[in-house]
Scaffold this motif. Structure first.
Motif, PDB file in Angstrom:
ATOM      1  N   UNK A 503       0.849  -1.192   0.000  1.00  0.00           N
ATOM      2  CA  UNK A 503       0.000   0.000   0.000  1.00  0.00           C
ATOM      3  C   UNK A 503       0.884   1.241   0.000  1.00  0.00           C
ATOM      4  N   UNK A 504       0.357   2.291  -0.604  1.00  0.00           N
ATOM      5  CA  UNK A 504       1.173   3.498  -0.775  1.00  0.00           C
ATOM      6  C   UNK A 504       1.644   4.089   0.536  1.00  0.00           C
ATOM      7  N   UNK A 505       0.870   3.823   1.587  1.00  0.00           N
ATOM      8  CA  UNK A 505       1.230   4.459   2.855  1.00  0.00           C
ATOM      9  C   UNK A 505       2.177   3.600   3.686  1.00  0.00           C
ATOM     10  N   UNK A 506       2.538   2.422   3.172  1.00  0.00           N
ATOM     11  CA  UNK A 506       3.450   1.594   3.955  1.00  0.00           C
ATOM     12  C   UNK A 506       4.808   2.289   4.098  1.00  0.00           C
ATOM     13  N   UNK A 507       5.246   2.471   5.332  1.00  0.00           N
ATOM     14  CA  UNK A 507       6.465   3.264   5.509  1.00  0.00           C
ATOM     15  C   UNK A 507       7.764   2.507   5.213  1.00  0.00           C
ATOM     16  N   UNK A 508       7.686   1.212   4.984  1.00  0.00           N
ATOM     17  CA  UNK A 508       8.919   0.426   4.869  1.00  0.00           C
ATOM     18  C   UNK A 508       9.205  -0.104   3.472  1.00  0.00           C
ATOM     19  N   UNK A 509       8.156  -0.559   2.811  1.00  0.00           N
ATOM     20  CA  UNK A 509       8.316  -1.411   1.633  1.00  0.00           C
ATOM     21  C   UNK A 509       9.136  -0.731   0.529  1.00  0.00           C
ATOM     22  N   UNK A 510       8.699   0.440   0.128  1.00  0.00           N
ATOM     23  CA  UNK A 510       9.397   1.147  -0.953  1.00  0.00           C
ATOM     24  C   UNK A 510      10.769   1.627  -0.467  1.00  0.00           C
TER      25      UNK A 510
END
Lengths: 762, 474
Positions: A503-510
């Motif tokens: 999800x765009x708001x995931x603080x870790x993935x990207x």
């Protein structure tokens, strides 16, 4: 040339018996003990009234933590604590600590009738022999706090004790001159809105040891290197971080014109700290660098010549584009991902799974499958390895605990290992966070198939839960503190985890991915180590990090676009050669940081130079080392082993060794492998010997292969002289001309291959 | 008479040495080599006599050896402390060892026993890093933050110009390494040349050294000179020291390949049978014999760990009850240990190496004086079946012993003392910094003022605190 540790350290293993797998043990061993110790300063606590009731949780525990009593190596040692006095790691479990102090040890640790006679105080002050030495003096405030607490009856709760809500560091950011200092102030806010100055009780740690120190009282001292520093502050499980820039004191006059947002952020930072970048590198350097970094190979002499002669101002972008479309890109990045995804050959029969999994990874990269989709297909894989190759991951990573540890570290840059046994010392992760993450994987079913060793992976119908073995509590899937809602028994919880991750708001993935890829191209990640992302370990350039994340997410997790935007930047194209002003820079990207070619790339480059191939079992002739599917080839190739190709045993990229060693030099200089490549009957030296072109042209060819450039006049002269020098045999007779030429071409190839210019990407 | 760097030759070293200024080392041994500034400084100081280079052999007991059961017996301590071993007289008046060390007892006049080591790092990583690199951080770290003394010595010696010996400055004969020791910011170039394998095996060889054909050597040198002419890459970008490391390794590799002395130095079959027997026909004995051969051949720093199956079930000296029956384990390894160490010390004196070569035998700490009974975690040599309670001793950095021989020191002494239970050093307490300063002193390095620049150019002291132990310097 280092030997492995010979001690088996049963004692530590014993302490770590709750860590079930070897990798967990390794991690716990590394991290349990990496806990700060700071001696308590003998200064009164601010605003502390003498007759106020002393709170066990708010006053006593912080004193024990600051004095280092509950460090992993001391009384928080798993399995009983030092000398049988067990405290919880950094006081995260105050009720257990209370039990240990007040009730265990036959009640002798505290002596209420005469508090000063308490063993706790006598040991801590060194009046009674203490393995940990003297932790504080009898005059210290720490001593007074503990003594008062015992005097007041050593209660767990004095009723109405406010709870710690947050800590705040002042200032949060700053600018410190080289050699300057900054006193930090740390404030704790409690549930009754009271605020307490805890500067002297908090623990401090510099994240940038080479650039700054911090005292146990929170005084930050900056050394003389310009850049960004960070200091981590911890108190009772709360963390805060102080960051500062350290300017060089020089002003920056010239900056290249930014190509994209990367340059804007990098150059802005360089301007702020007063470091001028090196100039943009020349065409030959660029072509060699970008071909090695995107396709893991040297440019061919034809590519080199065409590029150097091309006058199109857009030619660098065109090369990047064609490299991204080439199979080399997929081979090279597959060689990055396969070891991290543990595509390991333990038994000969693993080969089917190894080949299928590698092909799946490579094909996904070649087709530029969006990264979120790639991860989803892997995480939620079901079926058999033939029908759906990513299930191979579940073959090597079997237990839900290993699964979440790998997923967290690899895809989220979060190291959860510590939280299996105790609250993470540098992080907010608790054991509940750990086990509720494992709950996503508890419904993974497996069934043996007709092929031995290959299971069918499927979703087991049922409610996903996991038990925290310490509290006994049964936990529902929660993704690092984020509630992901109800999961029905028919639903595969792994898909929900994948949804949450991408999800765009995931603080870790990207962030984890762009940081990892940044390191691939720049040698140093924005957050180091690249897979240890936490609030207390800020990036050296937060604005750039945010911009990269945004770009990656808005591109639809497009990996090729990420590579494109990085390699198109001027920052990536800066020269490696420093000037006076940026010589000391190692973290601001003011120039290209050179690195040794990795094992596979180097072996392929050696094959290019010698005009040979290396044969690998079960693979067609001509297969390059960069395209090898698994680790088994390390056993047959001393070259790959000596130059540090990883064994697919760790989710950390640090398993790949990038440093040099005497064994490597011995191998390149005189191994039979290199000698036979040089002398191969259809190799380059042989062909050049019978080649009728003038020697100058042949030398130029070798230079183009090795360095993507033509020889300079002096180099041409040296090489020509060498080739023309008459050779004598051991009896002093001239060696026959063809034989001598063959020898000389081998020597020239050997010499070029053994230069730094060859061995490094620069 | 000891030939050691005199005070005036040491003084230039007390300033911060910039390792970048010594980068232009080419293929030493046959190619031209720029004379580093340090050597120039030394050459300018008059009255200098450096005929003989001092050397150190460190015999390492990984895991930590029980001081009470070896060099610091406490026969009058209560049973729960003293252990089962009786004590024996040595040939030094007033000095007694336990009965485990009869051969060393006979040559005790050729060593000095230091009984009052003390530091505060209780774990194997921290304890080892404390003793070898002087890191006072008591936390166990996953890898060393500071370079160990061996790498520092290797680095400083490498700055003194071309070596006369074709052998590397620093050789590890299965010495301490892994994640506990290493060159840290000095870079891999200063790691040891490592000899692995068992030198007691008849087919033991050190691979990839010593070309036997002179034509081949000539050819290799011709090639290498071409390479040197073509190896023109700008070195200025080498802030991480990687190119420098490679230069160093290429240097060493060429030297090992082209000099026949290299092969001979590692060849134990050159020794007489009775010498090999004297050291003991086992891994440890032959490791220590190899150390003596190497020191004679010109290696400056040699480390060797007494580990492996001769230690007992867990392959090291970490005699917790869960690992070993501590007393069975000490008895199990005593003979090989006593024989090898006594042979090395005697040999050093017999061959007249005792002024030039310092021998130190130590581990990272001692063992808990009070015996601790715990269930074994597994059966094996010196360990009862799993679950059986057996005696053990745990980590004890507060007090432990080590032994020193050669080095031109006055021997036949015992210095320092522990209390009556062996729990605390009470007399002449020596820190890890003192231990290191003593070793450095023997190598002509004045540790007190010496700093080295780390990766970022920060001057970092080579020891935290500490002064050479007066009784242990020649």
């Amino acid at each position: 040339m280092k030997i492995p540790p010979q001690s088996s350290h049963q004692s530590i293993n014993n302490m770590l018996r709750f860590c079930l797998t070897e990798s967990q043990r390794l991690f716990c061993r590394r991290l349990i003990f990496s806990i700060g110790v700071a001696l308590l300063a003998a200064t009164p606590l601010c605003g502390e009234e003498v007759d106020q009731p002393v709170s066990f949780v708010n006053d006593v525990i912080p004193v024990l933590t600051k004095a280092g009593c509950n460090m992993g190596a001391c009384h928080a040692k798993a399995g009983g604590g030092q000398n049988g006095f067990q405290l919880s790691m950094l006081g995260f479990e105050p009720s257990q600590d209370y039990e240990s102090m007040v009730k265990e040890g036959h009640g002798r640790r505290l002596f209420l009738p005469a508090p000063a006679q308490s063993l706790l105080l006598k040991k801590a002050t060194g009046q009674t022999p203490h393995g940990g030495g003297t932790r504080f003096s009898q005059n210290s405030e720490s001593y007074q706090v503990l003594k008062q607490w015992i005097q007041q009856g050593a209660a767990y709760s004095t009723g109405g004790v406010p709870e710690l809500v947050s800590i705040e560091i002042q200032p949060k950011r700053g600018v410190i001159e080289k050699g300057g200092q900054q006193q930090l102030k740390v404030l704790a806010t409690y549930s009754d809105d009271s605020i307490r100055d805890i500067t002297r009780l908090a623990l401090y740690e510099s994240n940038t040891e080479a650039m700054s120190h911090v005292t146990s009282d929170g005084l930050v001292k900056v050394l003389d290197l310009p850049g960004k520093i960070a200091v981590m502050v911890r108190y009772q499980g709360r963390m805060a971080v102080f960051t500062a820039s350290v300017p060089s004191g020089l002003s920056v006059e010239e900056m290249p014109e930014p190509t994209n947002f990367i340059d804007e952020q990098i150059f802005a930072n360089l301007k702020e700290i007063g470091i001028s970048p090196s100039p943009v590198c020349d065409d030959a350097t660029f072509l060699r660098r970008v071909t090695l970094d995107i396709a893991g190979r040297l440019p061919s002499p034809e590519e080199a010549t065409a590029f150097l002669e091309n006058t199109d101002p857009d030619k660098r972008n065109q090369v990047i584009e064609s490299l991204l479309q080439s199979p080399g890109y997929a081979d090279y990045f597959a060689s990055k991902w396969t070891p991290l995804l543990k595509n390991r050959r333990d038994a000969a029969s693993d080969i089917t799974a190894n080949f299928a999994f590698h092909a799946w990874i490579r094909d996904s990269l070649l087709a530029n499958v969006p990264y979120d989709q790639f991860v989803r297909e892997l995480l939620a894989a079901t079926g058999t390895v033939i029908g759906n190759p990513p299930v191979a991951w579940y073959k090597r990573v079997k237990d839900p605990k290993e699964q979440i540890e790998d997923v967290a570290q690899l895809f989220l840059g979060v190291r959860m290992q510590c939280a299996q046994c105790h609250h993470h010392p540098f992080e907010r992760w608790s054991q509940d966070d750990y086990y509720s993450l494992t709950a996503f994987f508890t419904q993974v079913g497996r069934k043996p198939t007709a092929t031995a060793g290959e299971d069918l992976i499927f979703h087991k119908r049922g409610a996903a839960t996991a038990k925290n073995p310490n509290s006994g509590e049964v936990l529902k899937p929660v993704a690092l503190g984020d509630d992901i809602g109800e999961i029905l028994p028919d639903e595969d919880p792994r898909l929900r985890l994948a949804d949450w991750m991408s999800s765009e708001s995931n603080p870790y993935f990207a962030k984890a991915l762009v940081n990892r890829y940044w390191k691939h191209f720049f040698k140093r990640a924005l957050i180091e180590p690249e897979d240890d992302i936490r609030d207390t370990n800020p990036p050296t350039n937060p604005e750039l990090m945010a911009a990269l994340e945004d770009h990656f997410i808005s591109s639809g997790f497009d990996l090729k676009e990420l590579v494109r935007v990085i390699t198109c930047s001027k920052t990536y194209q800066l020269s490696a050669t420093p000037h006076k002003n940026n010589l000391v820079d190692r973290q601001n990207y003011s120039r290209f940081y050179p690195r040794r070619l990795q094992a596979e790339v180097l072996l392929d480059a050696v094959d290019n130079m010698t005009g040979t191939t290396t044969s690998f079992a079960n693979l067609p002739p001509g297969t390059r080392a960069i395209a090898l599917p698994d680790n088994s080839y390390n056993n047959s190739s001393a070259f790959l082993r000596v130059f540090g190709r990883p064994d697919s045993a760790s989710v950390c990229e640090c398993e790949r060794v990038g440093t040099s060693s005497l064994a490597q030099s011995l191998h390149l200089i005189n191994s039979n492998e290199i000698k036979s490549k040089l002398a191969a009957s259809n190799g380059r030296a042989k062909l050049l010997t019978s080649d009728s072109r003038p020697a100058e042209e042949k030398i130029t060819e070798l230079y183009l292969v090795a360095f993507t450039r033509k020889p300079r006049a002096d180099e041409l002269k040296t090489a020509l002289e060498y080739l023309n020098e008459p050779l004598l045999d051991s009896k002093g007779k001239p060696i026959e001309k063809t034989k001598a030429a063959f020898q000389n071409y081998q020597d020239l190839i050997w010499a070029l291959m053994n230069t730094k210019e060859f061995l490094f990407n620069h | 008479m000891t030939h050691r760097f005199n005070a005036s030759s040491i003084s230039p070293l007390t300033e911060t040495v910039d390792r970048r200024s010594f980068m232009k080392v080419g293929l030493g041994g046959f190619a031209s080599l720029s004379l580093p500034g340090l050597l120039r400084l030394r050459a300018e100081s008059p009255g200098e006599n450096r005929k003989e280079k001092t050397a150190v052999i460190m015999v390492w007991k990984p895991g930590g050896c029980s001081h009470l059961d070896t060099y610091d017996p406490k026969p009058n301590a209560p049973a729960e402390y003293r252990g089962p071993f009786g004590t024996i007289a040595t040939n030094v008046e007033g000095l007694r060892f336990t009965e485990l060390l009869p051969m060393q007892a006979k040559i005790a006049d050729k060593m000095t026993v230091l009984r009052s080591m003390r530091h505060g790092s209780p774990g194997h990583p921290a304890g080892t890093m404390r003793m070898l690199s002087g890191d006072t951080d008591i936390r166990d770290k996953s890898k060393p933050r500071l370079p160990d003394w061996m790498s520092v010595a290797n680095y400083l010696r490498s700055q003194q110009g071309p070596r006369e010996s074709p052998l590397p400055t620093y050789v590890s004969v299965k010495g301490p390494g892994g994640n506990y020791a290493g060159p840290a910011y000095l870079g891999d170039a200063y790691s040891p040349f490592s000899v692995t394998g068992d030198p007691n095996q008849p087919n033991f060889v050190v691979p990839n050294i010593g070309l036997s054909d002179t034509g081949e050597v000539k050819h290799l040198r011709r090639r290498a000179s071409l390479r040197e002419n073509l190896d023109t890459l700008e070195r200025a970008f080498d802030q991480a020291g990687e190119l420098e490391a490679l230069d160093e390794f290429e240097n060493q590799a060429m030297s090992l390949l082209t000099n026949p002395q290299a092969k001979i130095a590692f060849d134990l079959s050159q020794e007489e049978d009775r010498t090999r027997d004297r050291y003991g026909r086992n891994t440890w004995g032959q490791q220590l014999l190899m150390a003596r051969r190497l020191v004679e051949a010109g290696v400056d720093v040699i480390t060797t760990s007494l580990s492996g199956p001769l230690c007992g079930r867990v392959n090291n000296w970490d005699d917790h009850a869960v690992n070993h029956h501590v007393f069975d384990a000490l008895r199990f390894r005593a003979q090989a240990y006593d024989q090898a160490v006594s042979a090395l010390i005697e040999d050093i004196y017999e061959r007249g190496l005792d002024q030039r070569v310092l021998v130190v035998v130590t581990g990272e700490f001692g063992r808990t004086p009070k015996i601790n009974y715990q269930p074994s975690t597994g059966a094996g040599n010196a360990s009862a079946p799993a679950g059986t309670k057996q005696p053990g001793r745990d980590h004890w950095p507060r007090a432990f012993s080590n032994i020193w021989a050669g080095g031109g020191i006055e021997t036949g002494r015992f210095i320092g003392a522990t209390d009556k239970l062996g729990e605390d050093s009470i007399e002449r307490i020596c820190s890890a910094g003192d231990f290191l300063a003593t070793i450095y002193h023997h190598l002509g390095i004045n540790a007190a003022g010496m700093t080295l620049k780390d990766f970022n150019g920060r001057p970092t002291p080579i020891i935290d605190h500490g002064t050479p132990i007066p009784e242990l310097i020649g």
